[in-house]
Structures are given as structure tokens and as C-alpha cells.
Design a protein around this motif. Structure first.
Motif, PDB file in Angstrom:
ATOM      1  N   UNK A   1       0.840  -1.183   0.000  1.00 10.17           N
ATOM      2  CA  UNK A   1       0.000   0.000   0.000  1.00 10.17           C
ATOM      3  C   UNK A   1       0.883   1.243   0.000  1.00 10.17           C
ATOM      4  N   UNK A   2       0.683   2.102  -0.970  1.00 12.01           N
ATOM      5  CA  UNK A   2       1.529   3.285  -1.108  1.00 12.01           C
ATOM      6  C   UNK A   2       1.341   4.255   0.062  1.00 12.01           C
ATOM      7  N   UNK A   3       2.451   4.754   0.601  1.00 14.13           N
ATOM      8  CA  UNK A   3       2.401   5.744   1.668  1.00 14.13           C
ATOM      9  C   UNK A   3       2.164   5.194   3.061  1.00 14.13           C
ATOM     10  N   UNK A   4       2.049   3.875   3.193  1.00 16.61           N
ATOM     11  CA  UNK A   4       1.733   3.325   4.512  1.00 16.61           C
ATOM     12  C   UNK A   4       2.837   3.585   5.537  1.00 16.61           C
ATOM     13  N   UNK A   5       4.082   3.714   5.087  1.00 21.49           N
ATOM     14  CA  UNK A   5       5.178   3.992   6.013  1.00 21.49           C
ATOM     15  C   UNK A   5       5.100   5.412   6.564  1.00 21.49           C
ATOM     16  N   UNK A   6       4.439   6.303   5.836  1.00 21.23           N
ATOM     17  CA  UNK A   6       4.378   7.699   6.251  1.00 21.23           C
ATOM     18  C   UNK A   6       3.267   7.968   7.262  1.00 21.23           C
ATOM     19  N   UNK A   8       2.518   6.953  10.356  1.00 24.57           N
ATOM     20  CA  UNK A   8       2.966   7.292  11.701  1.00 24.57           C
ATOM     21  C   UNK A   8       3.840   8.547  11.683  1.00 24.57           C
ATOM     22  N   UNK A   9       4.629   8.715  10.631  1.00 24.32           N
ATOM     23  CA  UNK A   9       5.497   9.894  10.542  1.00 24.32           C
ATOM     24  C   UNK A   9       4.691  11.176  10.398  1.00 24.32           C
ATOM     25  N   UNK A  10       3.604  11.132   9.649  1.00 23.60           N
ATOM     26  CA  UNK A  10       2.780  12.339   9.467  1.00 23.60           C
ATOM     27  C   UNK A  10       2.304  12.891  10.806  1.00 23.60           C
ATOM     28  N   UNK A  11       1.974  12.026  11.728  1.00 20.89           N
ATOM     29  CA  UNK A  11       1.541  12.475  13.044  1.00 20.89           C
ATOM     30  C   UNK A  11       2.667  13.074  13.867  1.00 20.89           C
ATOM     31  N   UNK A  35      15.320  20.336   5.275  1.00 17.21           N
ATOM     32  CA  UNK A  35      16.621  19.641   5.238  1.00 17.21           C
ATOM     33  C   UNK A  35      16.915  18.929   6.561  1.00 17.21           C
ATOM     34  N   UNK A  36      16.653  19.611   7.669  1.00 12.52           N
ATOM     35  CA  UNK A  36      16.933  19.015   8.985  1.00 12.52           C
ATOM     36  C   UNK A  36      16.051  17.797   9.248  1.00 12.52           C
ATOM     37  N   UNK A  37      14.800  17.872   8.840  1.00 14.72           N
ATOM     38  CA  UNK A  37      13.895  16.733   9.043  1.00 14.72           C
ATOM     39  C   UNK A  37      14.306  15.568   8.155  1.00 14.72           C
ATOM     40  N   UNK A  38      14.704  15.858   6.922  1.00 16.91           N
ATOM     41  CA  UNK A  38      15.185  14.792   6.038  1.00 16.91           C
ATOM     42  C   UNK A  38      16.443  14.146   6.610  1.00 16.91           C
ATOM     43  N   UNK A  39      17.299  14.941   7.201  1.00 18.24           N
ATOM     44  CA  UNK A  39      18.511  14.408   7.838  1.00 18.24           C
ATOM     45  C   UNK A  39      18.126  13.548   9.049  1.00 18.24           C
ATOM     46  N   UNK A  40      17.173  14.021   9.819  1.00 24.17           N
ATOM     47  CA  UNK A  40      16.709  13.296  11.002  1.00 24.17           C
ATOM     48  C   UNK A  40      16.087  11.952  10.614  1.00 24.17           C
ATOM     49  N   UNK A  44      13.892  11.404   2.026  1.00 27.22           N
ATOM     50  CA  UNK A  44      13.252  12.618   1.519  1.00 27.22           C
ATOM     51  C   UNK A  44      11.835  12.777   2.069  1.00 27.22           C
ATOM     52  N   UNK A  45      11.456  14.010   2.288  1.00 25.46           N
ATOM     53  CA  UNK A  45      10.116  14.326   2.787  1.00 25.46           C
ATOM     54  C   UNK A  45       9.505  15.325   1.805  1.00 25.46           C
ATOM     55  N   UNK A  46       8.265  15.086   1.378  1.00 30.54           N
ATOM     56  CA  UNK A  46       7.645  16.012   0.429  1.00 30.54           C
ATOM     57  C   UNK A  46       7.567  17.437   0.974  1.00 30.54           C
ATOM     58  N   UNK A  47       7.909  18.379   0.124  1.00 32.04           N
ATOM     59  CA  UNK A  47       7.859  19.804   0.474  1.00 32.04           C
ATOM     60  C   UNK A  47       6.453  20.180   0.957  1.00 32.04           C
ATOM     61  N   UNK A  48       5.440  19.630   0.284  1.00 28.55           N
ATOM     62  CA  UNK A  48       4.055  19.945   0.632  1.00 28.55           C
ATOM     63  C   UNK A  48       3.713  19.499   2.058  1.00 28.55           C
ATOM     64  N   UNK A  49       4.313  18.401   2.504  1.00 32.17           N
ATOM     65  CA  UNK A  49       4.066  17.920   3.867  1.00 32.17           C
ATOM     66  C   UNK A  49       4.630  18.906   4.890  1.00 32.17           C
ATOM     67  N   UNK A  50       5.836  19.392   4.633  1.00 33.33           N
ATOM     68  CA  UNK A  50       6.472  20.344   5.558  1.00 33.33           C
ATOM     69  C   UNK A  50       5.686  21.645   5.601  1.00 33.33           C
TER      70      UNK A  50
END
Length: 115
Positions: A1-6, A8-11, A35-40, A44-50
Motif C-alpha cells: 500500500x503506497x504511503x503506509x510507512x508515512x 505514523x510519521x505524518x503524526x 533539510x533538517x527533518x530529512x537528515x533526522x 526525503x520528505x515532500x515539500x508539501x508535507x512540511x
């Protein structure tokens, strides 16, 4: 399922954003936050999410926008500091529980593979 890993991260993204801003002495630019969140997260994290999360955090009064050097910066206000402290307490409480779930699942998966 696409995006299922995200899921818990979205919260957790608002907590991570508050943490990143706090670590940067209470103020950070959107690009630096990304950049800091991607490093953490080491991914990669979508710009729209940030930026969507930043917008919601501003709406809820956790952060404030402030213009600096013709760029938009985000500042963690007092409510944001309280938000971060309370969520760190929750993470501290959940950490051993999460570790137990991981340990149990690793053991179960190891046993299942050997059968």
C-alpha cells in the motif's frame, strides 16, 4: 500500500518541526526545516508535507511567521515550546512500549522464518 510507512510519521512531523526550530535557537527558514527533518529521518520528505504542517502549526498558534532577510522564517513561540515539551514527555513514555513491540515482532518474525 503506497504511503503506509508515512502514516505514523505524518503524526510526528509537527513534533519534529518544533524540535528542529527549537534546536535552531527558536527560529528557522522553511528550507532549513525540510533539510533538517530529512537528515533526522534519513529520507526525503515532500515539500508539501512540511509547508502544509507549518501552515497548520501557525493556525494552531504553535509557531509564528516572521520575515527576515526577505525570506520567511518560522519562530517557535511559548505555546510551541509547551507543545514540544508535552510531546517529548509522551514520546518518552511511549519509547519503551515501542521498543517492546519491535522486540516482540522481531522475535516472532525470526521464529516464523525458521519454521
Amino acid at each position: 500500500m503506497k504511503g503506509e510507512k508515512m502514516i505514523i510519521l505524518r503524526g510526528l512531523i509537527p513534533v519534529f518541526i518544533a524540535y528542529v526550530i527549537y534546536k535552531r535557537n527558536g527560529k528557522a527558514y522553511g528550507g532549513d526545516i525540510k533539510k533538517d527533518i530529512e537528515r533526522l529521518l534519513q529520507k526525503p520528505v515532500p515539500r508539501s508535507l512540511i509547508y502544509g504542517t507549518l501552515k497548520r502549526m501557525e493556525k494552531y498558534g504553535i509557531i509564528e511567521k516572521c520575515k527576515e532577510k526577505n525570506k520567511m522564517a518560522y519562530k517557535l513561540n511559548e505555546r510551541g515550546k509547551i507543545f514540544l515539551i508535552k510531546h517529548v514527555e509522551i514520546l518518552r513514555y511511549l519509547s519503551p512500549i515501542i521498543n517492546q513491540v519491535i522486540y516482540d515482532m522481531d522475535r516472532k518474525l525470526t521464529i516464523d522464518k525458521s519454521e
